[in-house]
Design a protein around this motif. Structure first.
Motif, mmCIF file in Angstrom:
data_model
loop_
_atom_site.group_PDB
_atom_site.id
_atom_site.type_symbol
_atom_site.label_atom_id
_atom_site.label_comp_id
_atom_site.label_asym_id
_atom_site.label_seq_id
_atom_site.Cartn_x
_atom_site.Cartn_y
_atom_site.Cartn_z
ATOM 1 N N TYR A 17 0.815 -1.206 0.000
ATOM 2 C CA TYR A 17 0.000 0.000 0.000
ATOM 3 C C TYR A 17 0.852 1.260 0.000
ATOM 4 C CZ TYR A 17 -4.384 2.356 1.395
ATOM 5 O OH TYR A 17 -5.503 3.129 1.468
ATOM 6 N N GLY A 18 2.123 1.121 0.384
ATOM 7 C CA GLY A 18 3.055 2.236 0.262
ATOM 8 C C GLY A 18 2.894 3.327 1.295
ATOM 9 N N GLY A 19 2.180 3.063 2.383
ATOM 10 C CA GLY A 19 2.052 4.063 3.421
ATOM 11 C C GLY A 19 1.052 5.165 3.129
ATOM 12 N N LYS A 20 0.384 5.098 1.980
ATOM 13 C CA LYS A 20 -0.580 6.148 1.640
ATOM 14 C C LYS A 20 -1.929 5.807 2.275
ATOM 15 C CE LYS A 20 1.564 7.360 -2.776
ATOM 16 N NZ LYS A 20 1.360 7.461 -4.235
ATOM 17 N N GLY A 21 -2.025 6.023 3.546
ATOM 18 C CA GLY A 21 -3.220 5.611 4.265
ATOM 19 C C GLY A 21 -4.054 6.770 4.752
ATOM 20 N N PHE A 22 -4.439 6.709 6.014
ATOM 21 C CA PHE A 22 -5.299 7.692 6.656
ATOM 22 C C PHE A 22 -4.743 9.102 6.512
ATOM 23 C CE2 PHE A 22 -6.089 9.938 10.748
ATOM 24 C CZ PHE A 22 -7.451 10.138 10.601
ATOM 25 N N ASN A 23 -5.637 10.076 6.277
ATOM 26 C CA ASN A 23 -5.245 11.472 6.110
ATOM 27 C C ASN A 23 -5.719 12.269 7.324
ATOM 28 O OD1 ASN A 23 -5.013 14.194 5.427
ATOM 29 N ND2 ASN A 23 -5.445 13.846 3.277
ATOM 30 N N PRO A 24 -4.836 12.530 8.295
ATOM 31 C CA PRO A 24 -5.272 13.229 9.510
ATOM 32 C C PRO A 24 -5.696 14.669 9.266
ATOM 33 C CG PRO A 24 -2.884 12.948 9.498
ATOM 34 C CD PRO A 24 -3.415 12.141 8.346
ATOM 35 N N GLU A 25 -5.103 15.329 8.284
ATOM 36 C CA GLU A 25 -5.487 16.715 8.014
ATOM 37 C C GLU A 25 -6.938 16.790 7.536
ATOM 38 O OE1 GLU A 25 -4.191 20.605 5.286
ATOM 39 O OE2 GLU A 25 -3.164 18.680 5.029
ATOM 40 N N LEU A 26 -7.317 15.878 6.657
ATOM 41 C CA LEU A 26 -8.697 15.826 6.174
ATOM 42 C C LEU A 26 -9.647 15.531 7.322
ATOM 43 C CD1 LEU A 26 -10.964 15.594 4.085
ATOM 44 C CD2 LEU A 26 -10.041 13.369 3.411
ATOM 45 N N TYR A 27 -9.304 14.555 8.147
ATOM 46 C CA TYR A 27 -10.124 14.196 9.300
ATOM 47 C C TYR A 27 -10.308 15.388 10.240
ATOM 48 C CZ TYR A 27 -11.404 11.883 13.708
ATOM 49 O OH TYR A 27 -12.018 11.528 14.877
ATOM 50 N N ASN A 28 -9.192 16.034 10.581
ATOM 51 C CA ASN A 28 -9.260 17.135 11.538
ATOM 52 C C ASN A 28 -10.035 18.321 10.990
ATOM 53 O OD1 ASN A 28 -7.771 15.724 13.428
ATOM 54 N ND2 ASN A 28 -5.816 16.595 12.791
ATOM 55 N N THR A 29 -9.921 18.568 9.690
ATOM 56 C CA THR A 29 -10.621 19.702 9.093
ATOM 57 C C THR A 29 -12.129 19.466 9.051
ATOM 58 O OG1 THR A 29 -8.701 20.296 7.749
ATOM 59 C CG2 THR A 29 -10.841 21.138 7.022
ATOM 60 N N MET A 30 -12.528 18.237 8.714
ATOM 61 C CA MET A 30 -13.955 17.952 8.601
ATOM 62 C C MET A 30 -14.582 17.588 9.938
ATOM 63 S SD MET A 30 -14.427 16.075 4.900
ATOM 64 C CE MET A 30 -16.203 16.361 4.936
ATOM 65 N N TRP A 31 -13.830 16.902 10.804
ATOM 66 C CA TRP A 31 -14.399 16.459 12.073
ATOM 67 C C TRP A 31 -13.807 17.218 13.255
ATOM 68 C CZ3 TRP A 31 -18.577 14.160 13.646
ATOM 69 C CH2 TRP A 31 -18.657 13.678 14.964
ATOM 70 N N GLY A 32 -12.512 17.036 13.497
ATOM 71 C CA GLY A 32 -11.863 17.667 14.638
ATOM 72 C C GLY A 32 -10.797 16.768 15.209
ATOM 73 N N PRO A 33 -10.122 17.201 16.253
ATOM 74 C CA PRO A 33 -8.968 16.460 16.762
ATOM 75 C C PRO A 33 -9.301 15.242 17.610
ATOM 76 C CG PRO A 33 -9.276 18.457 18.039
ATOM 77 C CD PRO A 33 -10.269 18.514 16.917
#
Length: 338
Positions: A233-249
Motif C-alpha cells: 500500500y506504500g504508506g498512503k493511508g489515513f489522512n489526519p489533516e482531512l479528518y481534523n478539518t472535517m471532524w476535529g482532533p
C-alpha cells in the motif's frame, strides 16, 4: 464513524480501456484479495481517484461499491468482503485525498456534495448502470446521500456502522463513555476539558474506549495477505489533516465542517425497502440511535452483528459477509426483470 484508524494505513474521463490495468482474477478472492481484476484512475472534481475492481463489470449479479469511513480513511478495511466477488463485481476506492488517490490537499474539495459526486463519476467511468452502495461509518452518510440523489442507479443502500448526524453521534459517544469504568470515563472527560492532562494520561483512556466500541481485543489477527497488502500500500493511508478539518482532533466532539451535519431527513426520501442498517452489538453507532433512524425509514431492515463493535467487518468477517451477501441477493431477486 469519525475515528482515526487503529493502524496507519477537471479533466475529461479517459476511455475505460485506457484507464484499466488488468491482472488475472484470483481463483479464490478471499484467499488473495490483494490482486484486483482491474485498477483505474478516474477523474473527479479536484483530481483523480484510485479504484479497483474484483470481477468484470457486466458479468454476474449487480455490482457493489464499498464506501469507506473517516473522513480520510481508506478502502483497506473492506478486504474480507472481496469474497463477494464470486457472484458480482466488487468495487473499492479511496476518496480524494485518501489512500492511493490523488492528494491535492485543497480543503475546497472536502465537502459532502463533492464526495457524493465522486461516486457518480466512478459509476459513469466504469459503465455501471445500477449498483448496490455499502457505506461504513462516514461512508454510510455518503451512501444515503447518493441513494437520495440517484435512486435510478441505486439497487440498494447499506448504512453500516451508521453515521448520519453529528449531534446524534456525539450524544451517543458521550453515553458510551458513561458506560466505561468510572476512572476511565473521568479521565476522558478531563482530557476533553479546557485544561486536559498530559497525553500519557489521555491515550490509555482513549484506547480503552476503542477496545470497547471500535476494535475489540478478540478481533482476529491480520492475515498474511492483509500484512502483505499493507506493505504494498506504500504508506498512503489515513489522512489526519482531512479528518481534523472535517471532524476535529478527537472522537468525542466535532469542531470541523461537519459539526452541524445531519442527513437523517433524507431517510424519508429514499425507498425504505432498499435500505438496510447494519451495526455491531457493541458499535459506537448505538442501537437505540439506529433504531430511531430505522423508524424514519419504513420498510428498511436492521442487522446486528453479535460480538462486533464499530469494526465488525474485520472482527466478524464471516457474519458480515453473509449479511451483505444475503441482502444483495434478495434485492437482486426482487428487482424487475431479474
Amino acid at each position: 464513524m469519525m475515528h482515526k484508524p487503529l493502524f496507519a494505513a477537471a479533466l475529461a474521463l479517459l476511455p475505460l480501456a485506457a484507464q484499466a490495468q488488468t491482472a488475472a482474477l484470483p481463483t479464490d478472492p478471499a484467499a488473495d484479495w490483494s490482486v484486483a481484476t482491474s485498477e483505474h484512475r478516474i477523474a473527479v472534481e479536484g483530481g483523480k481517484v484510485w479504484v479497483r475492481v474484483n470481477g468484470v463489470i457486466g458479468q454476474g449479479e449487480t455490482p457493489v461499491i464499498l464506501i469507506h469511513g473517516g473522513p480520510g480513511g481508506t478502502h483497506l478495511g473492506f478486504g474480507t468482503l472481496l469474497s463477494l466477488a464470486d457472484q458480482r463485481p466488487v468495487i473499492l476506492y479511496d476518496q480524494l485525498d485518501s489512500g492511493m488517490s490523488d492528494h491535492p490537499g485543497d480543503p475546497a474539495n472536502w465537502k459532502p456534495a463533492r464526495f457524493v459526486a465522486e461516486l457518480e463519476a466512478i459509476r459513469k467511468a466504469l459503465g455501471v448502470e445500477r449498483w448496490h452502495v455499502i457505506g461504513h461509518s462516514w461512508g454510510s452518510a455518503l451512501a444515503l446521500e447518493y441513494a437520495a440523489a440517484y435512486p435510478e442507479h441505486t439497487a440498494s443502500a447499506v448504512l453500516s456502522g451508521t453515521f448520519l448526524s453529528t449531534s446524534h453521534w456525539i450524544t451517543g459517544t458521550n453515553l458510551l463513555i458513561r458506560d466505561l469504568p468510572d476512572d476511565v470515563a473521568a479521565t476522558i472527560r478531563a482530557c476533553e476539558g479546557p485544561t486536559p492532562p498530559a497525553i500519557e494520561v489521555c491515550e490509555p483512556a482513549t484506547a480503552a474506549f476503542y477496545d470497547a466500541y471500535n476494535g475489540r481485543p478478540d478481533r482476529p489477527a491480520p492475515t498474511s495477505v492483509m500484512l502483505a497488502y499493507r506493505q504494498r500500500y506504500g504508506g498512503k493511508g489515513f489522512n489526519p489533516e482531512l479528518y481534523n478539518t472535517m471532524w476535529g482532533p478527537t472522537e468525542f466532539r466535532a469542531s470541523g465542517s461537519l459539526a452541524g451535519y445531519d442527513v437523517s431527513g433524507l431517510l424519508a426520501r429514499v425507498d425504505g425497502a432498499k435500505v438496510m442498517f447494519v451495526i455491531g452489538q457493541y458499535d459506537e453507532a448505538r442501537i437505540d440511535t439506529v433504531q430511531d433512524f430505522l423508524a424514519l425509514t419504513p420498510g428498511a431492515e436492521l442487522a446486528v452483528v453479535p460480538g462486533g463493535s464499530h469494526a465488525f467487518i474485520a472482527e466478524r468477517p464471516e457474519v458480515a459477509e453473509a449479511i451483505f451477501r444475503d441482502w444483495m441477493n434478495r434485492k437482486d431477486a426482487a428487482a424487475p426483470g431479474h
